[in-house]
Design a protein around this motif. Sequence first.
Motif, PDB file in Angstrom:
ATOM      1  N   GLY A 140       0.787  -1.228   0.000  1.00 40.06           N
ATOM      2  CA  GLY A 140       0.000   0.000   0.000  1.00 40.06           C
ATOM      3  C   GLY A 140       0.818   1.276   0.000  1.00 40.06           C
ATOM      4  O   GLY A 140       0.276   2.364  -0.215  1.00 40.06           O
ATOM      5  N   LEU A 141       2.113   1.169   0.251  1.00 43.92           N
ATOM      6  CA  LEU A 141       2.982   2.349   0.269  1.00 43.92           C
ATOM      7  C   LEU A 141       3.157   2.893  -1.145  1.00 43.92           C
ATOM      8  O   LEU A 141       3.355   2.140  -2.095  1.00 43.92           O
ATOM      9  N   TYR A 142       3.111   4.225  -1.265  1.00 47.11           N
ATOM     10  CA  TYR A 142       3.381   4.866  -2.543  1.00 47.11           C
ATOM     11  C   TYR A 142       4.859   5.257  -2.586  1.00 47.11           C
ATOM     12  O   TYR A 142       5.352   5.968  -1.711  1.00 47.11           O
ATOM     13  N   TYR A 143       5.548   4.774  -3.615  1.00 44.79           N
ATOM     14  CA  TYR A 143       7.005   4.928  -3.692  1.00 44.79           C
ATOM     15  C   TYR A 143       7.408   5.672  -4.965  1.00 44.79           C
ATOM     16  O   TYR A 143       6.832   5.466  -6.037  1.00 44.79           O
ATOM     17  N   ALA A 144       8.406   6.540  -4.829  1.00 42.99           N
ATOM     18  CA  ALA A 144       8.995   7.211  -5.991  1.00 42.99           C
ATOM     19  C   ALA A 144      10.487   7.348  -5.751  1.00 42.99           C
ATOM     20  O   ALA A 144      10.919   7.589  -4.618  1.00 42.99           O
ATOM     21  N   HIS A 145      11.264   7.193  -6.797  1.00 43.43           N
ATOM     22  CA  HIS A 145      12.707   7.383  -6.678  1.00 43.43           C
ATOM     23  C   HIS A 145      13.131   8.564  -7.550  1.00 43.43           C
ATOM     24  O   HIS A 145      12.515   8.844  -8.584  1.00 43.43           O
ATOM     25  N   ILE A 146      14.162   9.266  -7.108  1.00 43.95           N
ATOM     26  CA  ILE A 146      14.695  10.397  -7.854  1.00 43.95           C
ATOM     27  C   ILE A 146      16.218  10.378  -7.758  1.00 43.95           C
ATOM     28  O   ILE A 146      16.801   9.675  -6.923  1.00 43.95           O
ATOM     29  N   SER A 147      16.862  11.139  -8.612  1.00 41.26           N
ATOM     30  CA  SER A 147      18.317  11.332  -8.518  1.00 41.26           C
ATOM     31  C   SER A 147      18.621  12.745  -9.025  1.00 41.26           C
ATOM     32  O   SER A 147      19.231  12.923 -10.082  1.00 41.26           O
ATOM     33  N   PRO A 148      18.153  13.759  -8.304  1.00 39.74           N
ATOM     34  CA  PRO A 148      18.263  15.149  -8.764  1.00 39.74           C
ATOM     35  C   PRO A 148      19.700  15.672  -8.738  1.00 39.74           C
ATOM     36  O   PRO A 148      20.575  15.112  -8.076  1.00 39.74           O
ATOM     37  N   ASP A 149      19.912  16.751  -9.473  1.00 39.26           N
ATOM     38  CA  ASP A 149      21.233  17.382  -9.496  1.00 39.26           C
ATOM     39  C   ASP A 149      21.608  17.922  -8.122  1.00 39.26           C
ATOM     40  O   ASP A 149      22.779  17.918  -7.749  1.00 39.26           O
ATOM     41  N   PHE A 150      20.602  18.391  -7.381  1.00 37.35           N
ATOM     42  CA  PHE A 150      20.845  18.981  -6.069  1.00 37.35           C
ATOM     43  C   PHE A 150      20.038  18.239  -5.013  1.00 37.35           C
ATOM     44  O   PHE A 150      19.064  17.557  -5.311  1.00 37.35           O
ATOM     45  N   ASN A 151      20.439  18.406  -3.772  1.00 32.56           N
ATOM     46  CA  ASN A 151      19.793  17.702  -2.658  1.00 32.56           C
ATOM     47  C   ASN A 151      18.498  18.415  -2.256  1.00 32.56           C
ATOM     48  O   ASN A 151      18.444  19.123  -1.252  1.00 32.56           O
ATOM     49  N   VAL A 152      17.448  18.198  -3.047  1.00 30.28           N
ATOM     50  CA  VAL A 152      16.221  18.977  -2.853  1.00 30.28           C
ATOM     51  C   VAL A 152      15.178  18.283  -1.974  1.00 30.28           C
ATOM     52  O   VAL A 152      14.111  18.864  -1.733  1.00 30.28           O
ATOM     53  N   LEU A 153      15.434  17.079  -1.495  1.00 30.07           N
ATOM     54  CA  LEU A 153      14.438  16.394  -0.664  1.00 30.07           C
ATOM     55  C   LEU A 153      13.935  17.260   0.499  1.00 30.07           C
ATOM     56  O   LEU A 153      12.725  17.310   0.742  1.00 30.07           O
ATOM     57  N   PRO A 154      14.815  17.933   1.245  1.00 31.61           N
ATOM     58  CA  PRO A 154      14.305  18.769   2.350  1.00 31.61           C
ATOM     59  C   PRO A 154      13.394  19.900   1.885  1.00 31.61           C
ATOM     60  O   PRO A 154      12.570  20.390   2.663  1.00 31.61           O
ATOM     61  N   LEU A 155      13.529  20.294   0.626  1.00 34.25           N
ATOM     62  CA  LEU A 155      12.747  21.423   0.112  1.00 34.25           C
ATOM     63  C   LEU A 155      11.389  20.998  -0.441  1.00 34.25           C
ATOM     64  O   LEU A 155      10.468  21.824  -0.520  1.00 34.25           O
ATOM     65  N   ILE A 156      11.235  19.736  -0.823  1.00 28.97           N
ATOM     66  CA  ILE A 156       9.977  19.297  -1.416  1.00 28.97           C
ATOM     67  C   ILE A 156       9.080  18.569  -0.423  1.00 28.97           C
ATOM     68  O   ILE A 156       7.932  18.244  -0.738  1.00 28.97           O
ATOM     69  N   ALA A 157       9.578  18.306   0.778  1.00 30.14           N
ATOM     70  CA  ALA A 157       8.814  17.535   1.771  1.00 30.14           C
ATOM     71  C   ALA A 157       7.460  18.191   2.086  1.00 30.14           C
ATOM     72  O   ALA A 157       6.428  17.516   2.123  1.00 30.14           O
ATOM     73  N   LYS A 158       7.451  19.497   2.295  1.00 26.89           N
ATOM     74  CA  LYS A 158       6.208  20.193   2.662  1.00 26.89           C
ATOM     75  C   LYS A 158       5.179  20.092   1.543  1.00 26.89           C
ATOM     76  O   LYS A 158       3.982  19.864   1.800  1.00 26.89           O
TER      77      LYS A 158
END
Length: 251
Positions: A140-158
């Motif tokens: 049931g978990l929704y999963y996505a993987h990324i490999s961005p140029d910059f470490n943007v995970l903290p910025l997209i969480a909200k």
Amino acid sequence: MTYLVYDGSWNGLMTAVFEYYEYKLCDVSILAEKSFQPSLLGNEKTVITDINKASRVLASLSKKLSSNGFGKLFPVFLSEQHGIEDQLLNFIKLVFSSDKSPEQAYGNTCVLTIDKVAKMVHREKHRMEAFIRFQQLADGLYYAHISPDFNVLPLIAKHFKNRYADQQWLIYDLKRKYGIYYDLSDVQEVTLDISESPTEGSIFHEDEVLYQTLWKDYFQSVNIKPRKNSKLHIRHVPKRYWKYLTEKLPA
């Protein structure tokens, strides 16, 4: 030359800035532990992250800069660009030595660099928010993987917490080996042993393949070939992001 070696965290960097002033250092370079190479030509000083020291630096900066100017600093840090710590230190030194905020003084190299890098990171953040596609796993978990140029995970969480508040999801950065996980309450950072995107059909929810097929069929049906403009399409959706898009995956 004095090398201030910190743990690679944002608070660690701000602690290094505090100690630059605390010890009245002059010729300084700030480096993360993972990129530091000992040199016989300089002195090494290990910086121990101190939340209180970091908070004092950030509080002072927030008073000297506009909300927009202050808001650029953390994204610039997340760019992970070579030498970005020294650029941030130079900018902070300029802020503290000026009567007025220097954030519009683009004739200064470090001010121009901070502004340019902040825009690059913001652009990558916006694209990740637009192009990420989740796949529902068997549990049931929704999963996505990324490999961005910059470490943007903290910025997209909200953004994803607000948009998908009723779903458990995980967005994993394959390049940096960590992800953000939402448990219907909070978003937290997680570290897992994931080397590539799930490919085996058995790990997906029984409806996932059907949904993906329907989504691809929809895009095929709305595609008007005579009006196709590949150059414009690639400008808005660069090819390096196609690997995230269900509609671009091979059948």
